[in-house]
Design a protein around this motif. Structure first.
Motif, PDB file in Angstrom:
ATOM      1  N   GLY A 505       0.787  -1.024  -0.005  1.00 27.72           N
ATOM      2  CA  GLY A 505       0.067  -0.092  -0.064  1.00 27.72           C
ATOM      3  C   GLY A 505       0.799   1.393   0.042  1.00 27.72           C
ATOM      4  O   GLY A 505       0.413   2.379   0.491  1.00 27.72           O
ATOM      5  N   ALA A 506       1.764   1.155  -0.386  1.00 26.60           N
ATOM      6  CA  ALA A 506       2.825   2.102  -0.630  1.00 26.60           C
ATOM      7  C   ALA A 506       2.384   3.565  -1.136  1.00 26.60           C
ATOM      8  O   ALA A 506       2.676   4.882  -0.836  1.00 26.60           O
ATOM      9  N   LYS A 507       1.429   3.361  -2.206  1.00 23.53           N
ATOM     10  CA  LYS A 507       0.944   4.699  -2.810  1.00 23.53           C
ATOM     11  C   LYS A 507       0.097   5.344  -2.143  1.00 23.53           C
ATOM     12  O   LYS A 507       0.012   6.516  -1.792  1.00 23.53           O
ATOM     13  N   GLN A 508      -0.802   4.472  -1.269  1.00 24.01           N
ATOM     14  CA  GLN A 508      -1.701   5.329  -0.316  1.00 24.01           C
ATOM     15  C   GLN A 508      -0.923   5.820   1.108  1.00 24.01           C
ATOM     16  O   GLN A 508      -1.387   7.006   1.339  1.00 24.01           O
ATOM     17  N   LEU A 509      -0.090   5.253   1.339  1.00 29.68           N
ATOM     18  CA  LEU A 509       0.723   5.727   2.512  1.00 29.68           C
ATOM     19  C   LEU A 509       1.590   6.925   2.031  1.00 29.68           C
ATOM     20  O   LEU A 509       1.794   8.003   2.684  1.00 29.68           O
ATOM     21  N   SER A 510       2.354   6.746   0.679  1.00 33.84           N
ATOM     22  CA  SER A 510       2.960   8.041   0.147  1.00 33.84           C
ATOM     23  C   SER A 510       1.862   9.297   0.076  1.00 33.84           C
ATOM     24  O   SER A 510       2.073  10.249   0.449  1.00 33.84           O
TER      25      SER A 510
END
Length: 545
Positions: A505-510
């Motif tokens: 979920g790196a995109k949402q965390l970013s």
């Protein structure tokens, strides 16, 4: 995670000892005490006597900063970067009643002329529960700064002589059961728990005590009787243990054993002399260079194995190459040891060097693996070295690797700390211990949190929560319904612990990191959401080397 993929981060402290114009006459050569983190704790030397010169390293009072030496490797600097071969020094059994450690190795012949000895000192916590952990350094600074910057959120005062520390019940209760019991056992109509008077200690000792609570680290010496009393009174087990180790004094029996080991040839005493440099030296430890220790367990014809995982991703793969032959057992004569590193760049890691040792076969010797492609920025790195021995596979063989990395993500690196710091605040949030903020996704409540931590870690949350009155009940922080529950929990967990457990979920965390201005998390996620694809030709070229 399978046992063969477990890797242990290590704090490796490097030191170079340069000898010049060493004469042939027998003598003892020693450095002055070497500074490390403000304390004089190391000393290296050479008993330069024929026929068995002894190279030694002493660690003295390292416990004052919460550490001890696990092992020491040494090598002789050549023309390249780092020694081609290193050897593990022997830790002498001088007992543990004092604060002294001795590591030695016998040399083949006397040292003359010029020589540069390179030491790699593996340092660990002096007490269980105090170890080398990954965390956002900004988290430490920001939460500690709350003592000064979040005074409006302070709800308890510690009074020490003429100094008052305005602190936070939620922080103290998360780290100390004694504080938790005191704050949770409220007496109707009384406000006595909003002030706590601490007698018989200096304000500087209480400041060190609070710094350990807020950050899991010490800002001063741990060799403090009053600090020990505070830690014991408030049941900070790790701090108590560290203080007891730090307060150990130089032990006469230990010193006698050191002298016996280093002066075991009585004939040399009359002609012995000591040579020391005029200048003191200091070790400047680079916090961005963790070394991972990993082990390869292998038998004949075995396929490549992962020896290191990082956040559940395979990072380092090891294997042997060479012709397998058979006599009584299968064996490979002078096999090549290979280590490939992949996906490390997505975690902001660069490989600096790799050393390997075969366990049970001259285990004290380590050799450097040569990089087979020169670009450290490559997606796939390969290191290899040919052994000069025959490897029999009558039993399982164990290869140990020390892989040194450089972390390129600012403020995100390993440091020695209280293991409990990484969990205590988060456990307090999940158990709703003195929580004062409710977390929603859309109209659904997810969990509760602590205003002091949210405000310290995010300027955006700080600004929004400041506008809400403390008397209006628990304020609500609402995240958009486009975010998954687990993503919000991972985001909040990073605010509390400064450590990202997974890159899923790196995109949402970013997106969250940018919205709430959490700089370190933004930098961590940025490496995982890059749209650029690996160069396939580069990857396949590396496979052909």
């Amino acid at each position: 995670m399978a046992s063969e993929t477990i890797s242990t981060p290590q704090m490796i402290v490097p030191y170079e000892w340069i000898l010049e114009n060493v004469e042939e006459e027998p003598m003892t050569i020693a450095s002055k005490m070497i500074l490390f983190r403000g304390e004089k704790v190391f000393r290296v030397g050479l008993k330069n006597h024929a026929p068995n010169p002894v190279l030694f390293l002493m660690a003295i009072d390292l416990g004052k900063i919460g550490m001890k030496v696990k092992d020491v490797k040494y090598g002789i600097q050549g023309s390249g970067i780092g020694p081609e071969n290193m050897a593990t020094m022997t830790q002498e059994n001088i007992g543990d009643n004092g604060n002294l450690q001795l590591f030695t190795i016998d040399l083949d012949k006397m040292v003359t002329g010029q020589r540069t000895f390179v030491f790699r000192i593996c340092v660990v916590g002096a007490y269980p529960g105090y170890s080398y952990q990954l965390s956002d350094r900004l988290a430490k600074d920001q939460i500690w700064a709350a003592v000064k910057d979040q005074r409006n959120l302070a709800d308890v005062e510690l009074i020490v002589k003429d100094k008052t520390f305005r602190v936070h019940k939620a922080i103290l209760a998360a780290r100390s059961k004694v504080f938790a019991d005191k704050f949770e056992n409220k007496q109707p109509g009384k406000d006595v728990h909003n002030q706590i008077r601490i007698e018989g200690v200096k304000p500087s000792t209480v400041e060190n005590f609070l710094h350990f609570i807020y950050t899991g680290e010490s800002i001063g010496t741990l060799a403090d009787e009053d600090l020990l009393k505070l830690a014991d009174r408030y049941q900070l087990t790790t701090l108590t243990g560290l203080c007891r180790v730090a307060l150990k004094e130089m032990d006469a029996i230990q010193m006698a054993k050191v002298r016996k080991r280093l002066n075991n040839n009585a004939e040399e005493l009359s002609s012995d002399s000591i040579s020391m440099p005029e200048k003191e030296t200091e070790i400047f430890f680079d916090r961005t260079t963790p070394t991972f220790c990993c082990t390869l367990t292998i038998s004949a014809n075995e396929q490549p194995k992962c020896v290191m995982q990082y956040q559940n991703e395979n990072i380092c793969i090891a294997y042997l190459t060479g012709k397998v032959e058979c006599s009584r057992y299968y064996y490979i004569n002078k096999p090549v040891i290979n280590l490939s590193c992949a996906k490390h760049r997505r975690f902001g890691l660069q490989v600096e060097d790799v050393y390997c040792s075969l366990k049970h076969f001259r285990y004290n010797e380590w050799f450097k693996l040569e990089a087979k492609n020169c670009q450290k920025s490559a997606e796939l790195l390969h290191f290899a070295a040919q052994t000069q021995s025959r490897i029999d596979f009558g039993h399982l063989k164990f290869f140990n690797f020390d892989v040194k990395f450089i972390s390129t993500i600012g403020n995100y690196y390993y440091e020695m700390m209280d293991d409990g710091w990484l969990t205590d605040f988060w456990v307090a949030a999940t158990n709703e211990k003195l929580t004062d903020v409710e977390i929603f996704i859309g109209t659904v409540k997810v969990m509760e949190a602590h205003r002091v931590i949210l405000c310290a870690r995010s300027p955006v949350l700080n600004e929004s929560l400041r506008k809400i009155s403390n008397t209006a009940g628990k304020p609500i922080v609402t995240f958009g319904s486009e975010f998954d529950v687990e993503i919000i929990k991972n985001f909040l967990n990073f605010l509390y612990t400064g450590s990202l457990k997974t890159t899923e979920g790196a995109k949402q965390l970013s997106k969250l990191a940018k919205m709430y201005q959490v700089e370190t998390l933004k930098n961590v996620c940025q490496l995982n959401v890059s749209d650029s694809s690996p160069d396939v030709e580069e990857l396949t070229n590396n496979c052909l080397i």
